[in-house]
Design an enzyme around this catalytic site. Sequence first.
Site, PDB file in Angstrom:
ATOM      1  N   LEU A 126       5.601  -3.748  -4.071  1.00 10.26           N
ATOM      2  CA  LEU A 126       5.037  -4.326  -5.292  1.00 10.26           C
ATOM      3  C   LEU A 126       4.787  -3.221  -6.325  1.00 10.26           C
ATOM      4  O   LEU A 126       5.152  -3.343  -7.487  1.00 10.26           O
ATOM      5  CB  LEU A 126       3.719  -5.042  -4.938  1.00 10.26           C
ATOM      6  CG  LEU A 126       3.002  -5.814  -6.035  1.00 10.26           C
ATOM      7  CD1 LEU A 126       3.825  -7.018  -6.487  1.00 10.26           C
ATOM      8  CD2 LEU A 126       1.625  -6.306  -5.544  1.00 10.26           C
ATOM      9  N   GLU A 363      -4.021  -1.897  -1.762  1.00 11.29           N
ATOM     10  CA  GLU A 363      -4.188  -3.367  -1.684  1.00 11.29           C
ATOM     11  C   GLU A 363      -5.288  -3.847  -2.635  1.00 11.29           C
ATOM     12  O   GLU A 363      -6.044  -4.772  -2.324  1.00 11.29           O
ATOM     13  CB  GLU A 363      -4.358  -3.791  -0.233  1.00 11.29           C
ATOM     14  CG  GLU A 363      -3.066  -3.380   0.451  1.00 11.29           C
ATOM     15  CD  GLU A 363      -2.922  -3.608   1.912  1.00 11.29           C
ATOM     16  OE1 GLU A 363      -3.381  -4.652   2.368  1.00 11.29           O
ATOM     17  OE2 GLU A 363      -2.313  -2.737   2.555  1.00 11.29           O
TER      18      GLU A 363
HETATM   19  C1  LIG Z   1      -0.740   5.699   1.092  1.00 10.98           C
HETATM   20  C2  LIG Z   1      -0.440   4.553   0.184  1.00 10.98           C
HETATM   21  C3  LIG Z   1       0.230   3.452   0.679  1.00 10.98           C
HETATM   22  C4  LIG Z   1       0.548   2.389  -0.172  1.00 10.98           C
HETATM   23  N1  LIG Z   1       1.292   1.348   0.304  1.00 10.98           N
HETATM   24  C5  LIG Z   1       1.752   0.418  -0.561  1.00 10.98           C
HETATM   25  C6  LIG Z   1       2.701  -0.579  -0.135  1.00 10.98           C
HETATM   26  O1  LIG Z   1       3.085  -0.637   1.048  1.00 10.98           O
HETATM   27  N2  LIG Z   1       3.184  -1.439  -1.051  1.00 10.98           N
HETATM   28  C7  LIG Z   1       2.798  -1.413  -2.370  1.00 10.98           C
HETATM   29  O2  LIG Z   1       3.294  -2.230  -3.147  1.00 10.98           O
HETATM   30  N3  LIG Z   1       1.890  -0.498  -2.802  1.00 10.98           N
HETATM   31  C8  LIG Z   1       1.376   0.421  -1.932  1.00 10.98           C
HETATM   32  N4  LIG Z   1       0.494   1.381  -2.364  1.00 10.98           N
HETATM   33  C9  LIG Z   1       0.088   1.395  -3.771  1.00 10.98           C
HETATM   34  C10 LIG Z   1      -1.376   1.029  -3.984  1.00 10.98           C
HETATM   35  O3  LIG Z   1      -1.575  -0.336  -3.754  1.00 10.98           O
HETATM   36  C11 LIG Z   1      -1.747   1.484  -5.397  1.00 10.98           C
HETATM   37  O4  LIG Z   1      -1.824   2.902  -5.366  1.00 10.98           O
HETATM   38  C12 LIG Z   1      -3.051   0.884  -5.882  1.00 10.98           C
HETATM   39  O5  LIG Z   1      -2.905  -0.500  -6.103  1.00 10.98           O
HETATM   40  C13 LIG Z   1      -3.548   1.547  -7.173  1.00 10.98           C
HETATM   41  O6  LIG Z   1      -2.542   1.617  -8.119  1.00 10.98           O
HETATM   42  P1  LIG Z   1      -2.234   3.033  -8.836  1.00 10.98           P
HETATM   43  O7  LIG Z   1      -2.116   4.058  -7.802  1.00 10.98           O
HETATM   44  O8  LIG Z   1      -1.086   2.821  -9.757  1.00 10.98           O
HETATM   45  O9  LIG Z   1      -3.546   3.336  -9.672  1.00 10.98           O
HETATM   46  P2  LIG Z   1      -3.867   2.817 -11.167  1.00 10.98           P
HETATM   47  O10 LIG Z   1      -3.551   1.369 -11.278  1.00 10.98           O
HETATM   48  O11 LIG Z   1      -3.247   3.746 -12.143  1.00 10.98           O
HETATM   49  O12 LIG Z   1      -5.448   2.991 -11.213  1.00 10.98           O
HETATM   50  C14 LIG Z   1      -6.071   4.263 -11.429  1.00 10.98           C
HETATM   51  C15 LIG Z   1      -7.573   4.071 -11.372  1.00 10.98           C
HETATM   52  O13 LIG Z   1      -7.972   3.179 -12.413  1.00 10.98           O
HETATM   53  C16 LIG Z   1      -8.732   2.121 -11.870  1.00 10.98           C
HETATM   54  N5  LIG Z   1      -8.484   0.892 -12.616  1.00 10.98           N
HETATM   55  C17 LIG Z   1      -7.301   0.267 -12.797  1.00 10.98           C
HETATM   56  N6  LIG Z   1      -7.472  -0.869 -13.506  1.00 10.98           N
HETATM   57  C18 LIG Z   1      -8.802  -0.973 -13.757  1.00 10.98           C
HETATM   58  C19 LIG Z   1      -9.618  -1.928 -14.435  1.00 10.98           C
HETATM   59  N7  LIG Z   1      -9.092  -3.037 -14.957  1.00 10.98           N
HETATM   60  N8  LIG Z   1     -10.945  -1.691 -14.525  1.00 10.98           N
HETATM   61  C20 LIG Z   1     -11.494  -0.580 -13.959  1.00 10.98           C
HETATM   62  N9  LIG Z   1     -10.767   0.355 -13.319  1.00 10.98           N
HETATM   63  C21 LIG Z   1      -9.442   0.166 -13.201  1.00 10.98           C
HETATM   64  C22 LIG Z   1      -8.254   1.979 -10.431  1.00 10.98           C
HETATM   65  O14 LIG Z   1      -9.221   1.356  -9.626  1.00 10.98           O
HETATM   66  C23 LIG Z   1      -8.045   3.427 -10.051  1.00 10.98           C
HETATM   67  O15 LIG Z   1      -9.280   3.995  -9.668  1.00 10.98           O
HETATM   68  C24 LIG Z   1       0.138   2.424  -1.533  1.00 10.98           C
HETATM   69  C25 LIG Z   1      -0.570   3.541  -1.995  1.00 10.98           C
HETATM   70  C26 LIG Z   1      -0.836   4.596  -1.176  1.00 10.98           C
HETATM   71  C27 LIG Z   1      -1.541   5.800  -1.747  1.00 10.98           C
END
Ligand SMILES: Cc1cc2nc3c(=O)[nH]c(=O)nc-3n(C[C@H](O)[C@H](O)[C@H](O)COP(=O)(O)OP(=O)(O)OC[C@H]3O[C@@H](n4cnc5c(N)ncnc54)[C@H](O)[C@@H]3O)c2cc1C
Length: 380
Positions: A126, A363
Amino acid sequence: MNPRLGVSDDDLEIAAAIGRYATAELAPLAAELDEQARSATCHLPGLSALGVMGMNLPERWGGPGVSPTALVLAIVEIARCCAATASMIGAHYLATDSVLIGGDDALRARYLPRAAQGVILGAFALTEPRAGSNPADMSTRARRDGDHYHLSGVKHFISNAGEADFIVVYAKTDAQAGSRGISAFVVDKDAPGLQISQPEKLMGIRGGHAFELALDCRVPATQRLGEEGSGFRTAMKVLDNSRLDVAATSLGIAEAALAAAVSWSRERLIGGEPLAEKQGIQWMLADMKLRLEAAWALTLQATHKRGSGERFSLESAMAKLVASEAVGFITDRALQIHGGYGYTRDMPLERYVRDARILRIYEGSSEIQRTIIARHMLAA
Ligand SMILES: Cc1cc2nc3c(=O)[nH]c(=O)nc-3n(C[C@H](O)[C@H](O)[C@H](O)COP(=O)(O)OP(=O)(O)OC[C@H]3O[C@@H](n4cnc5c(N)ncnc54)[C@H](O)[C@@H]3O)c2cc1C
Protein backbone atom coordinates in the site's frame (compact mmCIF):
# COMPACT_ATOMS: atom_id res chain seq x y z
CA MET A 1 -1.06 -16.70 30.57
CA ASN A 2 -3.93 -15.67 32.86
CA PRO A 3 -7.42 -16.68 31.85
CA ARG A 4 -9.15 -13.43 30.91
CA LEU A 5 -12.71 -12.33 30.38
CA GLY A 6 -14.26 -13.94 27.31
CA VAL A 7 -11.34 -16.26 26.58
CA SER A 8 -12.55 -19.84 26.13
CA ASP A 9 -10.77 -23.06 27.12
CA ASP A 10 -10.30 -23.80 23.41
CA ASP A 11 -8.62 -20.43 22.90
CA LEU A 12 -6.29 -21.11 25.84
CA GLU A 13 -5.42 -24.58 24.55
CA ILE A 14 -4.51 -23.22 21.13
CA ALA A 15 -2.41 -20.46 22.72
CA ALA A 16 -0.65 -22.97 24.97
CA ALA A 17 0.29 -25.19 21.99
CA ILE A 18 1.65 -22.18 20.06
CA GLY A 19 3.41 -20.98 23.23
CA ARG A 20 5.19 -24.33 23.62
CA TYR A 21 6.34 -24.21 20.01
CA ALA A 22 7.43 -20.54 20.29
CA THR A 23 9.40 -21.17 23.48
CA ALA A 24 11.16 -24.22 22.03
CA GLU A 25 11.76 -23.03 18.44
CA LEU A 26 11.44 -19.25 18.10
CA ALA A 27 12.98 -17.90 21.32
CA PRO A 28 16.37 -19.63 20.91
CA LEU A 29 16.86 -18.06 17.45
CA ALA A 30 15.42 -14.58 18.14
CA ALA A 31 18.74 -12.90 19.02
CA GLU A 32 20.46 -14.48 16.01
CA LEU A 33 17.78 -13.32 13.55
CA ASP A 34 18.11 -9.83 15.03
CA GLU A 35 21.92 -9.74 15.07
CA GLN A 36 22.29 -11.08 11.52
CA ALA A 37 19.09 -9.52 10.13
CA ARG A 38 18.23 -13.08 9.03
CA SER A 39 14.73 -13.56 7.65
CA ALA A 40 12.11 -15.00 10.00
CA THR A 41 10.83 -17.00 7.02
CA CYS A 42 13.24 -19.72 8.25
CA HIS A 43 10.39 -20.56 10.67
CA LEU A 44 7.81 -21.11 7.92
CA PRO A 45 7.90 -24.95 8.01
CA GLY A 46 7.24 -25.12 11.76
CA LEU A 47 4.63 -22.35 11.75
CA SER A 48 2.87 -23.92 8.77
CA ALA A 49 2.76 -27.35 10.41
CA LEU A 50 0.93 -25.76 13.36
CA GLY A 51 -1.57 -24.02 11.05
CA VAL A 52 -0.36 -20.55 12.03
CA MET A 53 0.01 -19.22 8.47
CA GLY A 54 -3.73 -19.67 7.88
CA MET A 55 -5.04 -18.80 11.32
CA ASN A 56 -6.75 -15.66 10.00
CA LEU A 57 -8.71 -17.70 7.43
CA PRO A 58 -11.97 -19.66 7.71
CA GLU A 59 -11.97 -23.43 7.21
CA ARG A 60 -13.55 -23.06 3.76
CA TRP A 61 -10.33 -21.46 2.53
CA GLY A 62 -7.91 -23.77 4.30
CA GLY A 63 -7.63 -22.10 7.71
CA PRO A 64 -8.04 -23.96 11.00
CA GLY A 65 -11.18 -21.88 11.73
CA VAL A 66 -10.09 -20.57 15.13
CA SER A 67 -11.76 -17.65 16.93
CA PRO A 68 -10.37 -14.10 16.64
CA THR A 69 -9.43 -14.39 20.32
CA ALA A 70 -7.36 -17.53 19.71
CA LEU A 71 -5.66 -15.71 16.84
CA VAL A 72 -4.71 -12.81 19.11
CA LEU A 73 -3.47 -15.13 21.88
CA ALA A 74 -1.38 -17.07 19.36
CA ILE A 75 0.30 -13.90 18.09
CA VAL A 76 0.97 -12.79 21.68
CA GLU A 77 2.77 -16.10 22.28
CA ILE A 78 4.81 -15.77 19.09
CA ALA A 79 5.77 -12.13 19.74
CA ARG A 80 6.69 -12.96 23.35
CA CYS A 81 9.46 -15.12 21.87
CA CYS A 82 10.26 -13.41 18.54
CA ALA A 83 8.60 -10.17 17.42
CA ALA A 84 10.21 -10.35 13.96
CA THR A 85 8.42 -13.64 13.33
CA ALA A 86 5.11 -12.09 14.45
CA SER A 87 5.70 -9.22 12.03
CA MET A 88 6.43 -11.58 9.11
CA ILE A 89 3.21 -13.48 9.88
CA GLY A 90 1.25 -10.21 10.16
CA ALA A 91 2.39 -9.13 6.67
CA HIS A 92 1.28 -12.50 5.27
CA TYR A 93 -2.14 -12.03 6.91
CA LEU A 94 -2.40 -8.53 5.34
CA ALA A 95 -2.06 -10.19 1.95
CA THR A 96 -4.40 -13.12 2.56
CA ASP A 97 -7.01 -10.92 4.26
CA SER A 98 -6.93 -8.70 1.16
CA VAL A 99 -7.74 -11.71 -1.05
CA LEU A 100 -10.37 -13.00 1.39
CA ILE A 101 -12.13 -9.63 1.78
CA GLY A 102 -11.68 -8.18 -1.71
CA GLY A 103 -11.42 -11.18 -4.02
CA ASP A 104 -13.89 -13.49 -5.74
CA ASP A 105 -14.00 -17.24 -5.15
CA ALA A 106 -11.69 -17.98 -8.10
CA LEU A 107 -8.89 -15.83 -6.62
CA ARG A 108 -9.57 -17.11 -3.12
CA ALA A 109 -9.32 -20.71 -4.34
CA ARG A 110 -6.14 -19.94 -6.27
CA TYR A 111 -4.22 -18.34 -3.38
CA LEU A 112 -5.74 -18.94 0.04
CA PRO A 113 -5.51 -22.72 0.63
CA ARG A 114 -1.81 -22.77 -0.34
CA ALA A 115 -1.16 -19.58 1.64
CA ALA A 116 -2.89 -21.13 4.67
CA GLN A 117 -0.55 -24.12 4.44
CA GLY A 118 2.47 -21.82 4.17
CA VAL A 119 3.26 -23.20 0.70
CA ILE A 120 3.13 -19.65 -0.63
CA LEU A 121 3.93 -16.43 1.24
CA GLY A 122 2.14 -13.10 0.74
CA ALA A 123 2.97 -9.39 0.99
CA PHE A 124 0.79 -6.26 1.04
CA ALA A 125 1.88 -3.17 -0.91
CA LEU A 126 0.00 0.00 0.00
CA THR A 127 2.71 2.48 1.10
CA GLU A 128 4.72 4.58 -1.33
CA PRO A 129 7.70 6.90 -0.84
CA ARG A 130 5.32 9.91 -0.90
CA ALA A 131 2.17 8.26 0.44
CA GLY A 132 2.27 6.56 3.83
CA SER A 133 -0.21 7.94 6.36
CA ASN A 134 -2.53 9.09 3.57
CA PRO A 135 -2.61 6.24 1.03
CA ALA A 136 -5.14 8.14 -1.11
CA ASP A 137 -2.12 10.23 -2.21
CA MET A 138 -0.64 7.18 -3.96
CA SER A 139 0.66 7.61 -7.48
CA THR A 140 1.03 3.97 -8.58
CA ARG A 141 -1.25 3.59 -11.61
CA ALA A 142 -3.08 0.61 -13.10
CA ARG A 143 -4.13 1.35 -16.69
CA ARG A 144 -6.50 -1.05 -18.43
CA ASP A 145 -5.08 -2.55 -21.62
CA GLY A 146 -7.53 -5.09 -23.08
CA ASP A 147 -7.74 -8.07 -20.77
CA HIS A 148 -4.71 -6.85 -18.76
CA TYR A 149 -3.69 -3.89 -16.62
CA HIS A 150 -0.36 -2.14 -16.83
CA LEU A 151 0.88 -1.38 -13.30
CA SER A 152 3.51 1.33 -12.89
CA GLY A 153 4.91 2.98 -9.78
CA VAL A 154 6.99 2.46 -6.66
CA LYS A 155 5.94 0.90 -3.34
CA HIS A 156 8.04 1.38 -0.25
CA PHE A 157 8.61 -0.50 3.05
CA ILE A 158 6.81 -3.65 1.88
CA SER A 159 7.29 -6.42 4.44
CA ASN A 160 8.01 -9.92 3.06
CA ALA A 161 8.10 -8.65 -0.55
CA GLY A 162 11.51 -10.17 -1.31
CA GLU A 163 10.53 -13.57 0.02
CA ALA A 164 6.87 -13.51 -1.08
CA ASP A 165 5.26 -15.60 -3.83
CA PHE A 166 2.47 -13.05 -4.34
CA ILE A 167 2.05 -9.38 -3.51
CA VAL A 168 -1.27 -7.56 -3.19
CA VAL A 169 -0.61 -4.21 -4.86
CA TYR A 170 -2.92 -1.21 -4.41
CA ALA A 171 -2.94 1.14 -7.40
CA LYS A 172 -5.08 3.90 -8.90
CA THR A 173 -7.33 2.86 -11.76
CA ASP A 174 -8.86 6.37 -11.72
CA ALA A 175 -6.38 9.10 -10.81
CA GLN A 176 -9.13 11.74 -10.44
CA ALA A 177 -11.32 9.82 -7.97
CA GLY A 178 -9.17 10.01 -4.79
CA SER A 179 -9.60 7.01 -2.52
CA ARG A 180 -12.53 5.80 -4.69
CA GLY A 181 -10.11 5.40 -7.60
CA ILE A 182 -7.96 2.76 -5.86
CA SER A 183 -8.08 -0.92 -6.89
CA ALA A 184 -6.17 -3.94 -5.63
CA PHE A 185 -4.32 -6.56 -7.73
CA VAL A 186 -2.61 -9.82 -6.91
CA VAL A 187 0.82 -9.77 -8.54
CA ASP A 188 2.81 -13.00 -8.72
CA LYS A 189 6.49 -12.78 -7.85
CA ASP A 190 7.57 -13.82 -11.35
CA ALA A 191 5.54 -11.06 -13.08
CA PRO A 192 7.84 -9.54 -15.74
CA GLY A 193 8.69 -5.94 -14.83
CA LEU A 194 8.49 -6.39 -11.05
CA GLN A 195 11.74 -5.35 -9.37
CA ILE A 196 12.42 -5.78 -5.68
CA SER A 197 15.22 -4.04 -3.76
CA GLN A 198 17.53 -5.43 -1.10
CA PRO A 199 15.94 -5.38 2.40
CA GLU A 200 15.94 -2.03 4.25
CA LYS A 201 18.35 -1.73 7.18
CA LEU A 202 15.93 -1.62 10.11
CA MET A 203 16.27 -0.55 13.75
CA GLY A 204 14.19 -3.45 15.06
CA ILE A 205 12.21 -6.52 13.95
CA ARG A 206 15.32 -7.10 11.85
CA GLY A 207 14.20 -10.60 10.88
CA GLY A 208 11.02 -9.08 9.37
CA HIS A 209 12.38 -7.74 6.12
CA ALA A 210 10.91 -4.73 4.27
CA PHE A 211 11.63 -3.88 0.62
CA GLU A 212 10.99 -1.35 -2.12
CA LEU A 213 9.13 -2.48 -5.26
CA ALA A 214 9.41 -0.93 -8.68
CA LEU A 215 6.46 -1.91 -10.86
CA ASP A 216 6.30 -1.76 -14.62
CA CYS A 217 4.30 -4.88 -15.31
CA ARG A 218 1.27 -6.37 -17.04
CA VAL A 219 -1.20 -8.17 -14.84
CA PRO A 220 -4.25 -10.12 -16.12
CA ALA A 221 -7.52 -8.33 -15.33
CA THR A 222 -8.65 -11.54 -13.57
CA GLN A 223 -6.04 -10.72 -10.86
CA ARG A 224 -8.01 -7.63 -9.77
CA LEU A 225 -9.65 -7.98 -6.34
CA GLY A 226 -13.32 -7.02 -6.66
CA GLU A 227 -14.64 -4.07 -8.66
CA GLU A 228 -12.49 -1.21 -9.87
CA GLY A 229 -12.43 1.43 -7.14
CA SER A 230 -13.11 -1.00 -4.27
CA GLY A 231 -9.44 -1.25 -3.19
CA PHE A 232 -9.44 1.44 -0.53
CA ARG A 233 -12.49 -0.07 1.24
CA THR A 234 -10.79 -3.47 1.15
CA ALA A 235 -7.54 -2.03 2.55
CA MET A 236 -9.36 -0.30 5.43
CA LYS A 237 -11.11 -3.55 6.43
CA VAL A 238 -7.82 -5.43 6.19
CA LEU A 239 -6.19 -2.83 8.44
CA ASP A 240 -8.97 -3.22 11.03
CA ASN A 241 -7.87 -6.84 11.34
CA SER A 242 -4.15 -6.18 11.20
CA ARG A 243 -4.25 -3.53 13.92
CA LEU A 244 -5.31 -6.30 16.27
CA ASP A 245 -2.26 -8.29 15.15
CA VAL A 246 -0.12 -5.25 16.00
CA ALA A 247 -1.86 -4.92 19.38
CA ALA A 248 -1.17 -8.63 20.01
CA THR A 249 2.49 -8.24 18.99
CA SER A 250 2.72 -5.33 21.43
CA LEU A 251 1.22 -7.46 24.21
CA GLY A 252 3.66 -10.30 23.52
CA ILE A 253 6.78 -8.10 23.72
CA ALA A 254 5.34 -6.31 26.77
CA GLU A 255 4.67 -9.62 28.56
CA ALA A 256 8.27 -10.72 27.93
CA ALA A 257 9.75 -7.39 29.07
CA LEU A 258 7.64 -7.22 32.23
CA ALA A 259 8.45 -10.81 33.19
CA ALA A 260 12.16 -10.05 32.75
CA ALA A 261 11.84 -6.89 34.88
CA VAL A 262 10.05 -8.72 37.70
CA SER A 263 12.60 -11.52 37.89
CA TRP A 264 15.60 -9.15 37.63
CA SER A 265 14.25 -6.92 40.38
CA ARG A 266 13.89 -9.98 42.64
CA GLU A 267 17.43 -11.23 41.93
CA ARG A 268 19.49 -8.07 41.71
CA LEU A 269 20.87 -7.03 45.10
CA ILE A 270 21.48 -3.35 45.85
CA GLY A 271 23.02 -2.59 49.26
CA GLY A 272 22.30 -6.18 50.31
CA GLU A 273 18.59 -6.17 49.49
CA PRO A 274 16.70 -7.07 46.30
CA LEU A 275 15.90 -4.22 43.95
CA ALA A 276 12.27 -5.29 44.28
CA GLU A 277 12.24 -3.96 47.87
CA LYS A 278 12.66 -0.37 46.64
CA GLN A 279 9.40 1.52 46.47
CA GLY A 280 10.55 3.36 43.34
CA ILE A 281 10.97 0.04 41.53
CA GLN A 282 7.65 -1.32 42.83
CA TRP A 283 5.83 1.74 41.51
CA MET A 284 7.54 1.33 38.16
CA LEU A 285 6.44 -2.32 38.02
CA ALA A 286 2.89 -1.34 39.01
CA ASP A 287 2.70 1.28 36.25
CA MET A 288 3.95 -1.28 33.71
CA LYS A 289 1.36 -3.83 34.84
CA LEU A 290 -1.47 -1.28 34.70
CA ARG A 291 -0.67 -0.32 31.13
CA LEU A 292 -0.32 -3.94 30.09
CA GLU A 293 -3.71 -4.88 31.56
CA ALA A 294 -5.41 -1.83 30.01
CA ALA A 295 -3.98 -2.88 26.65
CA TRP A 296 -5.20 -6.47 27.14
CA ALA A 297 -8.70 -5.22 27.99
CA LEU A 298 -8.98 -3.01 24.90
CA THR A 299 -7.53 -5.71 22.66
CA LEU A 300 -9.94 -8.39 23.88
CA GLN A 301 -12.84 -5.94 23.63
CA ALA A 302 -11.96 -5.32 19.97
CA THR A 303 -11.48 -9.05 19.40
CA HIS A 304 -14.96 -9.83 20.72
CA LYS A 305 -16.50 -7.21 18.49
CA ARG A 306 -14.63 -8.71 15.54
CA GLY A 307 -16.05 -12.11 16.49
CA SER A 308 -19.59 -10.69 16.52
CA GLY A 309 -19.28 -9.75 12.83
CA GLU A 310 -19.81 -6.00 13.43
CA ARG A 311 -17.33 -3.41 12.11
CA PHE A 312 -14.72 -2.78 14.78
CA SER A 313 -12.58 0.02 13.30
CA LEU A 314 -12.86 2.19 16.43
CA GLU A 315 -12.09 -0.65 18.85
CA SER A 316 -9.22 -1.87 16.70
CA ALA A 317 -7.69 1.63 16.51
CA MET A 318 -7.99 2.06 20.30
CA ALA A 319 -6.42 -1.35 20.96
CA LYS A 320 -3.53 -0.72 18.55
CA LEU A 321 -2.87 2.74 19.95
CA VAL A 322 -2.94 1.81 23.62
CA ALA A 323 -1.06 -1.50 23.22
CA SER A 324 1.70 -0.06 21.01
CA GLU A 325 2.21 2.90 23.35
CA ALA A 326 2.11 0.61 26.40
CA VAL A 327 4.84 -1.62 25.00
CA GLY A 328 7.02 1.45 24.40
CA PHE A 329 6.65 2.45 28.06
CA ILE A 330 7.04 -1.09 29.40
CA THR A 331 10.15 -2.00 27.39
CA ASP A 332 11.79 1.31 28.33
CA ARG A 333 11.14 0.80 32.06
CA ALA A 334 12.17 -2.87 31.88
CA LEU A 335 15.50 -1.84 30.39
CA GLN A 336 15.88 0.85 33.10
CA ILE A 337 15.33 -1.75 35.84
CA HIS A 338 18.15 -3.83 34.35
CA GLY A 339 20.53 -0.84 34.49
CA GLY A 340 23.66 -1.18 32.34
CA TYR A 341 23.02 -4.88 31.76
CA GLY A 342 19.79 -4.00 29.97
CA TYR A 343 21.73 -1.80 27.58
CA THR A 344 23.96 -4.67 26.41
CA ARG A 345 23.22 -7.18 23.68
CA ASP A 346 23.83 -9.98 26.18
CA MET A 347 20.23 -9.47 27.29
CA PRO A 348 17.07 -9.15 25.19
CA LEU A 349 15.93 -5.83 26.75
CA GLU A 350 17.47 -3.53 24.15
CA ARG A 351 16.01 -5.76 21.38
CA TYR A 352 12.56 -5.43 22.97
CA VAL A 353 12.92 -1.62 22.92
CA ARG A 354 13.96 -1.64 19.24
CA ASP A 355 11.34 -4.20 18.18
CA ALA A 356 8.56 -2.32 19.96
CA ARG A 357 9.30 1.00 18.27
CA ILE A 358 7.83 0.12 14.86
CA LEU A 359 4.47 -0.76 16.41
CA ARG A 360 3.66 2.95 16.85
CA ILE A 361 4.45 3.60 13.18
CA TYR A 362 3.23 0.88 10.82
CA GLU A 363 -0.35 -0.04 9.94
CA GLY A 364 -1.30 3.53 10.81
CA SER A 365 0.87 5.55 13.19
CA SER A 366 -0.30 6.59 16.66
CA GLU A 367 -1.31 9.97 15.23
CA ILE A 368 -3.47 8.28 12.59
CA GLN A 369 -5.12 6.03 15.23
CA ARG A 370 -6.01 9.17 17.21
CA THR A 371 -7.50 10.69 14.07
CA ILE A 372 -9.62 7.56 13.48
CA ILE A 373 -10.84 7.58 17.09
CA ALA A 374 -11.73 11.29 16.98
CA ARG A 375 -13.56 10.88 13.64
CA HIS A 376 -15.72 8.15 15.14
CA MET A 377 -16.53 10.37 18.13
CA LEU A 378 -17.35 13.38 15.99
CA ALA A 379 -19.48 11.36 13.55
CA ALA A 380 -21.59 9.90 16.37
C1 LIG B 1 9.51 -1.95 8.97
C2 LIG B 1 8.32 -1.44 8.21
C3 LIG B 1 7.45 -2.34 7.63
C4 LIG B 1 6.36 -1.88 6.89
N1 LIG B 1 5.56 -2.77 6.24
C5 LIG B 1 4.63 -2.31 5.38
C6 LIG B 1 3.90 -3.22 4.52
O1 LIG B 1 4.09 -4.45 4.59
N2 LIG B 1 3.04 -2.71 3.63
C7 LIG B 1 2.80 -1.36 3.51
O2 LIG B 1 2.00 -0.97 2.66
N3 LIG B 1 3.45 -0.48 4.31
C8 LIG B 1 4.37 -0.92 5.22
N4 LIG B 1 5.07 -0.04 6.01
C9 LIG B 1 4.81 1.39 5.87
C10 LIG B 1 4.14 2.01 7.10
O3 LIG B 1 2.81 1.59 7.18
C11 LIG B 1 4.31 3.52 6.98
O4 LIG B 1 5.68 3.80 7.25
C12 LIG B 1 3.41 4.29 7.93
O5 LIG B 1 2.06 4.17 7.53
C13 LIG B 1 3.78 5.78 8.01
O6 LIG B 1 3.91 6.32 6.74
P1 LIG B 1 5.24 7.16 6.39
O7 LIG B 1 6.41 6.38 6.79
O8 LIG B 1 5.13 7.58 4.96
O9 LIG B 1 5.17 8.43 7.33
P2 LIG B 1 4.39 9.81 7.02
O10 LIG B 1 3.03 9.52 6.49
O11 LIG B 1 5.28 10.69 6.21
O12 LIG B 1 4.25 10.42 8.48
C14 LIG B 1 5.33 11.08 9.14
C15 LIG B 1 4.86 11.49 10.52
O13 LIG B 1 3.78 12.41 10.39
C16 LIG B 1 2.68 11.95 11.15
N5 LIG B 1 1.43 12.31 10.49
C17 LIG B 1 1.02 11.96 9.25
N6 LIG B 1 -0.21 12.44 9.00
C18 LIG B 1 -0.60 13.10 10.12
C19 LIG B 1 -1.78 13.81 10.50
N7 LIG B 1 -2.83 13.89 9.68
N8 LIG B 1 -1.82 14.38 11.73
C20 LIG B 1 -0.77 14.26 12.58
N9 LIG B 1 0.37 13.62 12.27
C21 LIG B 1 0.46 13.03 11.07
C22 LIG B 1 2.83 10.44 11.22
O14 LIG B 1 2.15 9.90 12.32
C23 LIG B 1 4.33 10.31 11.35
O15 LIG B 1 4.70 10.48 12.71
C24 LIG B 1 6.13 -0.48 6.77
C25 LIG B 1 7.01 0.41 7.41
C26 LIG B 1 8.10 -0.05 8.09
C27 LIG B 1 9.05 0.95 8.69
